[in-house]
Write a protein that holds these residues in place. Structure first.
Motif, PDB file in Angstrom:
ATOM      1  N   VAL A 107       0.852  -1.189   0.000  1.00 52.85           N
ATOM      2  CA  VAL A 107       0.000   0.000   0.000  1.00 52.85           C
ATOM      3  C   VAL A 107       0.890   1.243   0.000  1.00 52.85           C
ATOM      4  N   PHE A 108       0.303   2.360  -0.416  1.00 52.19           N
ATOM      5  CA  PHE A 108       0.993   3.650  -0.383  1.00 52.19           C
ATOM      6  C   PHE A 108       0.257   4.545   0.606  1.00 52.19           C
ATOM      7  N   VAL A 109       0.964   4.987   1.625  1.00 50.17           N
ATOM      8  CA  VAL A 109       0.343   5.765   2.704  1.00 50.17           C
ATOM      9  C   VAL A 109       1.124   7.063   2.894  1.00 50.17           C
ATOM     10  N   ASN A 110       0.384   8.173   3.025  1.00 44.23           N
ATOM     11  CA  ASN A 110       1.037   9.428   3.417  1.00 44.23           C
ATOM     12  C   ASN A 110       0.338  10.003   4.638  1.00 44.23           C
ATOM     13  N   ALA A 111       1.026  10.880   5.329  1.00 43.15           N
ATOM     14  CA  ALA A 111       0.504  11.429   6.587  1.00 43.15           C
ATOM     15  C   ALA A 111       0.970  12.873   6.736  1.00 43.15           C
ATOM     16  N   ILE A 112       0.419  13.552   7.738  1.00 39.96           N
ATOM     17  CA  ILE A 112       0.788  14.932   8.035  1.00 39.96           C
ATOM     18  C   ILE A 112       1.259  15.006   9.481  1.00 39.96           C
ATOM     19  N   ALA A 138       9.965  10.921  10.847  1.00 32.58           N
ATOM     20  CA  ALA A 138       8.526  10.731  10.649  1.00 32.58           C
ATOM     21  C   ALA A 138       8.252   9.723   9.535  1.00 32.58           C
ATOM     22  N   ALA A 139       8.988   9.827   8.428  1.00 34.19           N
ATOM     23  CA  ALA A 139       8.803   8.891   7.322  1.00 34.19           C
ATOM     24  C   ALA A 139       9.180   7.473   7.734  1.00 34.19           C
ATOM     25  N   THR A 140      10.276   7.339   8.471  1.00 35.34           N
ATOM     26  CA  THR A 140      10.711   6.020   8.933  1.00 35.34           C
ATOM     27  C   THR A 140       9.717   5.423   9.918  1.00 35.34           C
ATOM     28  N   THR A 141       9.215   6.262  10.817  1.00 29.86           N
ATOM     29  CA  THR A 141       8.250   5.792  11.814  1.00 29.86           C
ATOM     30  C   THR A 141       6.961   5.331  11.155  1.00 29.86           C
ATOM     31  N   LEU A 142       6.505   6.046  10.125  1.00 28.46           N
ATOM     32  CA  LEU A 142       5.291   5.654   9.401  1.00 28.46           C
ATOM     33  C   LEU A 142       5.458   4.257   8.817  1.00 28.46           C
ATOM     34  N   ARG A 143       6.598   3.997   8.184  1.00 27.70           N
ATOM     35  CA  ARG A 143       6.828   2.672   7.596  1.00 27.70           C
ATOM     36  C   ARG A 143       6.914   1.590   8.676  1.00 27.70           C
ATOM     37  N   ILE A 161      -3.292   4.511  15.047  1.00 26.41           N
ATOM     38  CA  ILE A 161      -2.014   4.575  14.326  1.00 26.41           C
ATOM     39  C   ILE A 161      -1.375   5.943  14.540  1.00 26.41           C
ATOM     40  N   ALA A 162      -2.186   7.003  14.398  1.00 28.65           N
ATOM     41  CA  ALA A 162      -1.680   8.364  14.584  1.00 28.65           C
ATOM     42  C   ALA A 162      -1.171   8.563  16.012  1.00 28.65           C
ATOM     43  N   LYS A 163      -1.877   8.013  16.975  1.00 25.04           N
ATOM     44  CA  LYS A 163      -1.469   8.141  18.378  1.00 25.04           C
ATOM     45  C   LYS A 163      -0.145   7.429  18.638  1.00 25.04           C
ATOM     46  N   VAL A 180       6.351  17.004  18.908  1.00 25.46           N
ATOM     47  CA  VAL A 180       5.364  16.652  17.885  1.00 25.46           C
ATOM     48  C   VAL A 180       3.973  16.889  18.470  1.00 25.46           C
ATOM     49  N   GLU A 181       3.221  17.790  17.858  1.00 23.42           N
ATOM     50  CA  GLU A 181       1.912  18.164  18.391  1.00 23.42           C
ATOM     51  C   GLU A 181       0.807  17.214  17.926  1.00 23.42           C
ATOM     52  N   ARG A 182       0.917  16.779  16.675  1.00 23.46           N
ATOM     53  CA  ARG A 182      -0.163  15.959  16.130  1.00 23.46           C
ATOM     54  C   ARG A 182       0.308  15.219  14.879  1.00 23.46           C
TER      55      ARG A 182
END
Length: 204
Positions: A107-112, A138-143, A161-163, A180-182
């Motif tokens: 899958v391809f996932v992006n986040a803010i 942040a990119a490494t943590t997402l993966r 997941i965001a939490k 990191v606020e959010r």
């Protein structure tokens, strides 16, 4: 024993040497400021905005008293070097990451990510580029986080997941003075072939 005393004396001399040099340079700079008044005020008086802080180094050492600002502060030319740090919240959109889920689906996932500097001194002294480092983390943590989940979990558990990402990022960026606020998972893209298979299964 004599060798130990000699080492101790050499160490003490090395420690005293730079201190004397620093004092002499500081006094000389102050003397130049006094004799060149009022023109020297243009080099001595500095201003930082409400959302900024200034971290000052005097002859390579952090100046005591913490970061300066907001408002007016003073520096000694030729002796002090300062760096401004923006304390406002910043936004970073993590580019789409190709992730292999726990059930072997790509899958391809992006986040803010929303973040800001909480400690200006740590942001300057502890890391070369606090913003770039936080973004790469942040990119490494997402993966890493999504790689332990199935496709169904990723689609249904965005809040958890965001939490989890926020907690992991907070732990990693704290020594850099970054908070990191959010974190928000923005989009999850499934390969077209899998989308057609899921649609066919839903119709059946």
């Amino acid at each position: 024993m004599a060798h130990s005393d000699k080492d101790s004396q050499e160490k003490q001399a090395c420690e005293e040497g730079p201190g004397i040099c620093a004092m002499m340079l500081t006094i000389f700079s102050l003397f130049l400021i006094v004799i060149s008044l009022p023109l020297s005020l243009f080099c001595v008086v500095k201003v930082v905005q409400e959302y900024e802080r200034a971290v000052i180094f005097r002859l390579g050492h952090l100046l005591t008293g913490g970061a300066r600002g907001p408002g007016v502060f003073f520096v000694i030319p030729c002796v002090d070097v300062y760096e401004k740090v923006d304390m406002r919240s910043q936004t970073y959109e993590i580019p789409p990451q190709e992730i292999l889920t726990k059930d072997s689906v790509t899958v391809f996932v992006n986040a803010i990510m929303y973040y800001k500097v909480a400690n200006a001194i740590h942001a300057v002294a502890n890391v070369d580029d606090y913003s770039g480092s936080a973004r790469l983390l942040a990119a490494t943590t997402l993966r890493n986080v999504l790689g332990t989940l199935t496709l169904g979990d990723i689609l249904c558990q965005r809040e958890s997941i965001a939490k989890e990402m926020k907690e992991t990022l907070d732990e990693g960026t704290e020594p850099w003075g970054v908070m990191v606020e959010r974190v928000e998972v923005k989009d999850v893209r499934v390969p077209e072939q899998l989308q057609r298979a899921m649609a066919a299964e839903a119709e059946a």
